[in-house]
Design a protein around this motif. Structure first.
Motif, PDB file in Angstrom:
ATOM      1  N   THR A 109       0.812   0.561  -3.943  1.00  0.00           N
ATOM      2  CA  THR A 109       2.164   1.012  -4.261  1.00  0.00           C
ATOM      3  C   THR A 109       2.366   1.071  -5.769  1.00  0.00           C
ATOM      4  OG1 THR A 109       3.193   0.230  -2.226  1.00  0.00           O
ATOM      5  CG2 THR A 109       4.593   0.294  -4.178  1.00  0.00           C
ATOM      6  N   ASP A 110       3.019   2.135  -6.204  1.00  0.00           N
ATOM      7  CA  ASP A 110       3.431   2.260  -7.606  1.00  0.00           C
ATOM      8  C   ASP A 110       4.790   1.581  -7.735  1.00  0.00           C
ATOM      9  OD1 ASP A 110       4.247   2.945 -10.131  1.00  0.00           O
ATOM     10  OD2 ASP A 110       4.275   5.115  -9.785  1.00  0.00           O
ATOM     11  N   ILE A 111       4.802   0.392  -8.313  1.00  0.00           N
ATOM     12  CA  ILE A 111       6.051  -0.378  -8.375  1.00  0.00           C
ATOM     13  C   ILE A 111       7.060   0.244  -9.332  1.00  0.00           C
ATOM     14  CG2 ILE A 111       4.952  -2.549  -7.713  1.00  0.00           C
ATOM     15  CD1 ILE A 111       5.184  -3.384 -10.675  1.00  0.00           C
ATOM     16  N   ASN A 112       6.629   1.203 -10.125  1.00  0.00           N
ATOM     17  CA  ASN A 112       7.545   1.879 -11.056  1.00  0.00           C
ATOM     18  C   ASN A 112       8.144   3.146 -10.464  1.00  0.00           C
ATOM     19  OD1 ASN A 112       7.131   0.032 -13.291  1.00  0.00           O
ATOM     20  ND2 ASN A 112       5.100   0.935 -13.482  1.00  0.00           N
ATOM     21  N   ALA A 113       7.776   3.464  -9.221  1.00  0.00           N
ATOM     22  CA  ALA A 113       8.324   4.650  -8.575  1.00  0.00           C
ATOM     23  C   ALA A 113       9.813   4.461  -8.289  1.00  0.00           C
ATOM     24  CB  ALA A 113       7.568   4.950  -7.286  1.00  0.00           C
ATOM     25  N   SER A 166       7.530  -7.500  -4.972  1.00  0.00           N
ATOM     26  CA  SER A 166       7.040  -8.876  -4.848  1.00  0.00           C
ATOM     27  C   SER A 166       5.735  -8.931  -4.065  1.00  0.00           C
ATOM     28  CB  SER A 166       8.100  -9.762  -4.193  1.00  0.00           C
ATOM     29  OG  SER A 166       8.204  -9.551  -2.805  1.00  0.00           O
ATOM     30  N   LYS A 167       5.651  -8.174  -2.970  1.00  0.00           N
ATOM     31  CA  LYS A 167       4.428  -8.192  -2.155  1.00  0.00           C
ATOM     32  C   LYS A 167       3.266  -7.530  -2.905  1.00  0.00           C
ATOM     33  CE  LYS A 167       4.287  -9.851   1.282  1.00  0.00           C
ATOM     34  NZ  LYS A 167       4.169 -11.289   1.647  1.00  0.00           N
ATOM     35  N   THR A 168       3.554  -6.442  -3.602  1.00  0.00           N
ATOM     36  CA  THR A 168       2.503  -5.729  -4.337  1.00  0.00           C
ATOM     37  C   THR A 168       1.967  -6.587  -5.474  1.00  0.00           C
ATOM     38  OG1 THR A 168       3.615  -3.631  -3.816  1.00  0.00           O
ATOM     39  CG2 THR A 168       1.942  -3.595  -5.548  1.00  0.00           C
ATOM     40  N   LEU A 169       2.863  -7.168  -6.254  1.00  0.00           N
ATOM     41  CA  LEU A 169       2.431  -7.975  -7.403  1.00  0.00           C
ATOM     42  C   LEU A 169       1.725  -9.250  -6.958  1.00  0.00           C
ATOM     43  CD1 LEU A 169       5.575  -7.497  -9.666  1.00  0.00           C
ATOM     44  CD2 LEU A 169       3.282  -6.563 -10.059  1.00  0.00           C
ATOM     45  N   ALA A 170       2.180  -9.857  -5.860  1.00  0.00           N
ATOM     46  CA  ALA A 170       1.528 -11.071  -5.367  1.00  0.00           C
ATOM     47  C   ALA A 170       0.121 -10.768  -4.880  1.00  0.00           C
ATOM     48  CB  ALA A 170       2.353 -11.688  -4.241  1.00  0.00           C
ATOM     49  N   GLU A 171      -0.031  -9.664  -4.172  1.00  0.00           N
ATOM     50  CA  GLU A 171      -1.374  -9.329  -3.686  1.00  0.00           C
ATOM     51  C   GLU A 171      -2.307  -8.975  -4.846  1.00  0.00           C
ATOM     52  OE1 GLU A 171      -3.989  -6.315  -0.912  1.00  0.00           O
ATOM     53  OE2 GLU A 171      -1.795  -6.250  -0.671  1.00  0.00           O
ATOM     54  N   LYS A 172      -1.808  -8.210  -5.814  1.00  0.00           N
ATOM     55  CA  LYS A 172      -2.647  -7.875  -6.970  1.00  0.00           C
ATOM     56  C   LYS A 172      -3.063  -9.134  -7.728  1.00  0.00           C
ATOM     57  CE  LYS A 172      -1.566  -3.072  -7.984  1.00  0.00           C
ATOM     58  NZ  LYS A 172      -1.137  -2.084  -9.001  1.00  0.00           N
ATOM     59  N   MET A 181       0.823  -1.212   0.000  1.00  0.00           N
ATOM     60  CA  MET A 181       0.000   0.000   0.000  1.00  0.00           C
ATOM     61  C   MET A 181       0.861   1.267   0.000  1.00  0.00           C
ATOM     62  SD  MET A 181      -2.802  -0.974   2.928  1.00  0.00           S
ATOM     63  CE  MET A 181      -3.895  -2.381   2.818  1.00  0.00           C
ATOM     64  N   MET A 182       1.957   1.255   0.766  1.00  0.00           N
ATOM     65  CA  MET A 182       2.679   2.505   1.042  1.00  0.00           C
ATOM     66  C   MET A 182       4.102   2.516   0.489  1.00  0.00           C
ATOM     67  SD  MET A 182       3.927   2.207   5.014  1.00  0.00           S
ATOM     68  CE  MET A 182       5.325   1.116   5.369  1.00  0.00           C
ATOM     69  N   GLY A 183       4.480   1.492  -0.292  1.00  0.00           N
ATOM     70  CA  GLY A 183       5.871   1.370  -0.715  1.00  0.00           C
ATOM     71  C   GLY A 183       6.400   2.503  -1.547  1.00  0.00           C
ATOM     72  N   SER A 184       5.518   3.278  -2.165  1.00  0.00           N
ATOM     73  CA  SER A 184       5.970   4.423  -2.966  1.00  0.00           C
ATOM     74  C   SER A 184       5.607   5.758  -2.300  1.00  0.00           C
ATOM     75  CB  SER A 184       5.364   4.360  -4.374  1.00  0.00           C
ATOM     76  OG  SER A 184       3.955   4.187  -4.329  1.00  0.00           O
ATOM     77  N   MET A 185       5.225   5.717  -1.009  1.00  0.00           N
ATOM     78  CA  MET A 185       4.890   6.939  -0.265  1.00  0.00           C
ATOM     79  C   MET A 185       6.080   7.363   0.590  1.00  0.00           C
ATOM     80  SD  MET A 185       1.046   5.908   1.082  1.00  0.00           S
ATOM     81  CE  MET A 185       0.807   7.438   2.011  1.00  0.00           C
ATOM     82  N   LYS A 186       6.201   8.645   0.825  1.00  0.00           N
ATOM     83  CA  LYS A 186       7.200   9.169   1.758  1.00  0.00           C
ATOM     84  C   LYS A 186       6.539   9.839   2.957  1.00  0.00           C
ATOM     85  CE  LYS A 186      11.051   7.987  -0.241  1.00  0.00           C
ATOM     86  NZ  LYS A 186      11.919   6.964   0.373  1.00  0.00           N
ATOM     87  N   SER A 187       5.301  10.273   2.805  1.00  0.00           N
ATOM     88  CA  SER A 187       4.589  10.931   3.900  1.00  0.00           C
ATOM     89  C   SER A 187       3.096  10.717   3.712  1.00  0.00           C
ATOM     90  CB  SER A 187       4.912  12.431   3.934  1.00  0.00           C
ATOM     91  OG  SER A 187       4.500  13.054   2.726  1.00  0.00           O
ATOM     92  N   GLY A 188       2.310  11.156   4.692  1.00  0.00           N
ATOM     93  CA  GLY A 188       0.866  11.017   4.606  1.00  0.00           C
ATOM     94  C   GLY A 188       0.360   9.827   5.402  1.00  0.00           C
ATOM     95  N   THR A 189      -0.891   9.458   5.142  1.00  0.00           N
ATOM     96  CA  THR A 189      -1.543   8.362   5.857  1.00  0.00           C
ATOM     97  C   THR A 189      -2.012   7.317   4.863  1.00  0.00           C
ATOM     98  OG1 THR A 189      -2.303   9.857   7.604  1.00  0.00           O
ATOM     99  CG2 THR A 189      -3.425   7.730   7.420  1.00  0.00           C
TER     100      THR A 189
END
Length: 338
Positions: A144-148, A157-163, A129-137
């Protein structure tokens, strides 16, 4: 009649805690291991935690191989899929981590579908959910944007597996709708069952207590006690309102490694350091060190989590951060070797 749970990754940090709760609740646990050599260790670890293992059996499964999955799921009432490769360090090839994570998840789901299992509980991570975030909630609607920039292989791996899991369930025929619940833990600490300190979380505390981490990276993220993670997995198996949910399993407030070190110092340990490593040093190290490169995703992160849905759904209050770290420190210290 006793219900049977196929629990993948039973020998792992989270898996052992889930097995403990399931066995204590009277379930028959069919635990998956990659090698029969792990069977005695799992049983001995649970025995040492005063758990009756008479309803525990084992199956050999490999996330990268088809063999055994259908037989393991057959006759089960639930599947709890915890197994997934994890290391902070980026592997030489992303496929080494991503393929087993995605393919293993799909193997578990295909087997569950064939066995006509009504509900699967999948262990994902807050990083999906938050792998491409630096701040916020972060909320359950985030992805997560895996291309960030700097997104690590583990996060991918976690993002693609869950999707892949959601796509699989959403593509099912409406007449055979298998339910999916995904548990998304933050950074997991808490006392391990047994004396295995080789995992990332326990290894970090081990090194910190030994004074081998003179500086820590500047970052903060939601954390959670492994005992809470296990509890939420078990509750999610049968709770009527959990179906189709992404469950944030973490405290709402972000904590950093310096906070971890401070709690340990307050507990009287002399090894932990609260000094921050300059970001530039970590970035330079990442040029030749795969573990440092894997940390770049989290560098400078300060993200909170909206866990209100989890608290309301399960009437759940997280174990406090201070208790989690104090209990972890005590457990690691008891099992340390020089």
């Amino acid at each position: 009649m006793t219900k049977t749970v196929l629990l993948t990754g039973v020998s792992g940090y989270i898996g052992l805690h889930v097995a403990k709760l399931l066995l204590e609740d009277g379930y028959h646990v069919r635990g998956s291991i990659r090698s029969k050599s792990k069977e005695k260790h799992v049983r001995d670890t649970l025995h040492a935690a005063s758990v009756d293992t008479s309803k525990l059996t084992f199956v050999e499964l490999d996330l990268s191989k088809d063999e055994g999955w259908d037989e393991a799921a057959n006759g089960s009432d639930f599947v709890v899929h915890v197994a997934s490769p994890f290391t902070v360090a980026n592997p030489k090839s992303e496929a080494e981590m991503i393929n087993p994570a995605v393919e293993g998840t799909l193997r578990a789901l295909h087997a569950a579908e064939k066995a006509k299992i009504k509900r699967v509980v999948l262990t994902s991570s807050l990083v999906s959910m938050m792998g491409s975030m630096k701040s916020g909630t972060v909320t359950p609607s985030h992805w997560t944007d895996i291309n960030a920039k700097d997104v690590s292989t583990y996060i991918k791996s976690k993002t693609l597996a869950e999707k892949a899991a959601w796509d699989f369930v959403n593509s099912q025929a409406s007449t055979n709708q298998m339910e999916l619940v995904v548990i998304n833990p933050g950074a997991v600490y808490g006392p391990p069952l047994g004396d295995n300190l080789t995992g990332a979380s326990m290894g970090f505390i081990d090194q910190m207590l030994k004074g081998k981490l003179p500086m820590v990276p500047r970052l903060a993220m939601p954390m959670v006690d492994v005992r809470d993670v296990a509890k939420l997995h078990v509750l999610a198996m049968t709770h009527d309102g959990a179906s189709g949910q992404r469950i944030i399993a973490s405290d709402s407030k972000p904590h950093g490694f310096a906070d971890v070190a401070q709690v340990l110092k307050d507990e009287g340990y002399e090894g932990p350091s609260t000094r921050f490593a300059p970001n530039l040093i970590i970035r330079l190290s990442a040029l030749f060190d795969r573990e440092a490169k894997g940390m770049l995703s989290f560098l400078g992160m300060n993200v909170s989590a909206d866990n209100s849905r989890t608290q309301q759904l399960f009437d759940w209050t997280p174990i406090s951060f201070n208790k989690m770290i104090a209990d972890t420190g005590a457990a690691v210290k008891a099992h340390q070797t020089s």
